[in-house]
Each structure stands twice: as structure tokens, then as C-alpha cells.
Design an enzyme around this catalytic site. Structure first.
Site, PDB file in Angstrom:
ATOM      1  N   HIS A 134      40.800  25.386  33.852  1.00  6.97           N
ATOM      2  CA  HIS A 134      40.693  24.374  32.845  1.00  6.97           C
ATOM      3  C   HIS A 134      41.762  24.527  31.861  1.00  6.97           C
ATOM      4  CE1 HIS A 134      38.380  21.807  30.127  1.00  6.97           C
ATOM      5  NE2 HIS A 134      39.037  22.652  29.174  1.00  6.97           N
ATOM      6  N   GLU A 135      42.233  25.805  31.427  1.00  8.83           N
ATOM      7  CA  GLU A 135      43.122  26.178  30.374  1.00  8.83           C
ATOM      8  C   GLU A 135      44.512  25.878  30.952  1.00  8.83           C
ATOM      9  OE1 GLU A 135      41.930  25.780  27.367  1.00  8.83           O
ATOM     10  OE2 GLU A 135      39.886  26.365  27.813  1.00  8.83           O
ATOM     11  N   HIS A 154      45.005  22.350  31.059  1.00 10.38           N
ATOM     12  CA  HIS A 154      45.830  21.894  29.779  1.00 10.38           C
ATOM     13  C   HIS A 154      47.238  22.184  29.758  1.00 10.38           C
ATOM     14  CE1 HIS A 154      42.485  20.375  27.794  1.00 10.38           C
ATOM     15  NE2 HIS A 154      41.490  21.330  27.570  1.00 10.38           N
ATOM     16  N   GLU A 212      40.144  16.291  27.932  1.00  9.69           N
ATOM     17  CA  GLU A 212      39.375  17.199  28.599  1.00  9.69           C
ATOM     18  C   GLU A 212      38.759  17.038  29.974  1.00  9.69           C
ATOM     19  OE1 GLU A 212      38.211  20.276  27.397  1.00  9.69           O
ATOM     20  OE2 GLU A 212      39.789  19.876  25.600  1.00  9.69           O
TER      21      GLU A 212
END
Length: 303
Positions: free
Chosen positions: A145-146, A149, A226
Site C-alpha cells: 500500500h505504501e 503511494h 487512498e
């Protein structure tokens, strides 16, 4: 005290840099002879709006390391640290970015964040609480997930959005203040002196109101990013693991002590949905489930 000091230091840097640029451009005086020079005003506001946003971006890693107490893993000391570094390296290669710095910060809350001024010079950090309570496949999903980003360029994009809204908040607030001052003066041009108290009070109040409205725009864009990072995490790691990681967060406390700008994986605060930087966890989980059969999800998420 450290966070207060860093905050004051950042704002001092913004004032110095913006002041130098404004003097070089000669746009510091945008009210002259009772008239408002809109071009000079807009440049003035843009300088301040983007200076603050980009200084914060450029020092984001430095700020994160100090304010969050991040301990970088440069030479893994045990099998867990080696697994963490190797997992980030694998995910970064899969996402097509350079290896970020990897760190751990001492917090009991399950959380993680990514920061950095570009996709090839980033920092990914996770809390000790997350490492202790999450299964490895769930930690891997959080890391993905990071990485999502970072690969999506979210830090730069959000800084651009913030700079734009900062500029227009300052610009329109000062126009409102000027109009109020003129109204209080009965429409007369006061060439002998600068703006009156109506300008300063009106600009101050208008900037608060416009700032609140602008924060809704930034928050809405953050929530959209997100969803994209969740989708990236699902494809870079595993969709079911990503869902389980979000479900585990639902079982834990939603409040964290982490600054809002670094809450890349945590739960949104309690200021209401319009101001929340993260969507509700149940909606994020449902979005992942709905995207299960979408073959273009990875391409769209990392585009």
C-alpha cells in the site's frame, strides 16, 4: 517540544524563502494608490502558497525521521529486519521505483507511512505495533500500500494540490479584505496611506473560511488516493491480505498520535467525513472486494 521546534523551523524557512523570491520578483506591494494590482497579488499568493507546500515536501523525510523517531534499517540486525528490507525491495522493483529507505518507529498503534519528495527518493516506515500484531502477509500488504503511494507520486501530487488551494485561498481572501476596506471607506480611494483595518480583519476572516472549504478539497483528493493505494497494495502483494490488514485495523483503536500528513495507512480522525483524509475502513474493504475481477486495476492504480 521537538515537533513544535520543527514546526517553527519549517515556517521560518518558508518566510525566508518566500520573502527573498517576492523581493526578487518585485510583487511585495500589490496595493498602491488605493488600487489592487491583481497580477502582483496573484504572484505574491502563489509564491507563499507553493513555497510552504514544497518546502514541507522537500524536508518531509527529514521531518518524519525526527518527529516520529524513525530508526532506519541500513544493516539488518536480525531475520525480521532482513525480511522487512527484502520485502520492500521486492515490492519496489515490482512497482518500478528505486528502493526506498526502510525504517521502524516506536508506536504501539498499528500504522505505517510513506514520504519523500519523489518516487525514487522515498521513505517507508512501519510501527512496532503493526510488526508485532500483524501476520507477515498482512505486513507485506501494508508495505505494498505504501509503495503504491510512492509509485503513484501521491506526495508530489498532494503538494501540488495544496499549493494551488493555498494560492487561491490567499488570493480571494485578500480581494474580500480589500472590498470590505473600500466599503468601510465609502468607496473613496485612499492614496495617502495603505489599507485600513477593514482589509486586515476582512482578509483574516475570509482566509479562515476559505481555508476550511479548501481543506475539504484536499481531503477529498486524499481519500481518492487512498483507494488507489489500496488497489496497488492488492496487486503488488495480495488482495485478500490487503483486506485482512484493513479488517485487523477495524478491531483496533482508530486514533493515532501520528501527524495527519503522515497517516498514510491509518484510520481517519474524527473531524467528520468532509475533512477526513482517509475513507472509512468498511468502504475501503468493500472497494477492494468490488475490484476483485477488474483486470485493469493494477495498470490504473500505478499509472
Amino acid at each position: 517540544m521537538l515537533r513544535i521546534g520543527l514546526f517553527l523551523l519549517t515556517n521560518l524557512a518558508i518566510m525566508i524563502v518566500a520573502g527573498v523570491v517576492i523581493n526578487l520578483l518585485g510583487v511585495g506591494k500589490f496595493i498602491s494608490h488605493g488600487q489592487l494590482n491583481l497580477q502582483s497579488l496573484f504572484i505574491f499568493c502563489a509564491v507563499f502558497g507553493f513555497t510552504g507546500s514544497f518546502i514541507s515536501l522537500f524536508i518531509s523525510k527529514w521531518m518524519a525521521k525526527r518527529s516520529m523517531g524513525v530508526e532506519l534499517i541500513e544493516n539488518p540486525r536480525n531475520a525480521d529486519e532482513r525480511w522487512l528490507v527484502d520485502t520492500v525491495a521486492e515490492l519496489a522493483q515490482k512497482a518500478g521505483i528505486k528502493m526506498p529507505e526502510v525504517g521502524v518507529f516506536p508506536a504501539e498503534e498499528s500504522n505505517a507511512f510513506a514520504t519523500g519528495w519523489n518516487r525514487n527518493d522515498a521513505l517507508v516506515a512501519v510501527s512496532l505495533g503493526l510488526l508485532q500484531r500483524f501476520e507477515r502477509d498482512e505486513v507485506r500488504a501494508v508495505l505494498a500500500h505504501e509503495i503504491g503511494h510512492v509509485a503513484n507520486g501521491d506526495m508530489v501530487t498532494l503538494s501540488l494540490i495544496q499549493g494551488i488551494v493555498n494560492t487561491f485561498v490567499m488570493f480571494f481572501a485578500r480581494i474580500v479584505g480589500f472590498a470590505i476596506d473600500k466599503a468601510l471607506q465609502g468607496g473613496r480611494d485612499n492614496e495617502s496611506s495603505g489599507p485600513g483595518i477593514g482589509y486586515y480583519v476582512g482578509s483574516f476572516v475570509a482566509e479562515i473560511i476559505f481555508g476550511i472549504l479548501a481543506s475539504m478539497i484536499v481531503a477529498a483528493f486524499s481519500r481518492y488516493r487512498e483507494y488507489r493505494a489500496d488497489e496497488a497494495g492488492a496487486h503488488l502483494a495480495d488482495r485478500n491480505a490487503m483486506i485482512r490488514a484493513l479488517q485487523r485495523l477495524q478491531l483496533e483503536s482508530g486514533q493515532t498520535s501520528m501527524p495527519a500528513s503522515m497517516q498514510a495507512f491509518g484510520i481517519a480522525g474524527g473531524m467528520g467525513r468532509l475533512f477526513a483524509s482517509h475513507p472509512p475502513l468498511e468502504e475501503r474493504i468493500q472497494a477492494l472486494r468490488n475490484g476483485h475481477n477488474n483486470p485493469d486495476s493494477l495498470r490504473q492504480s500505478l499509472s
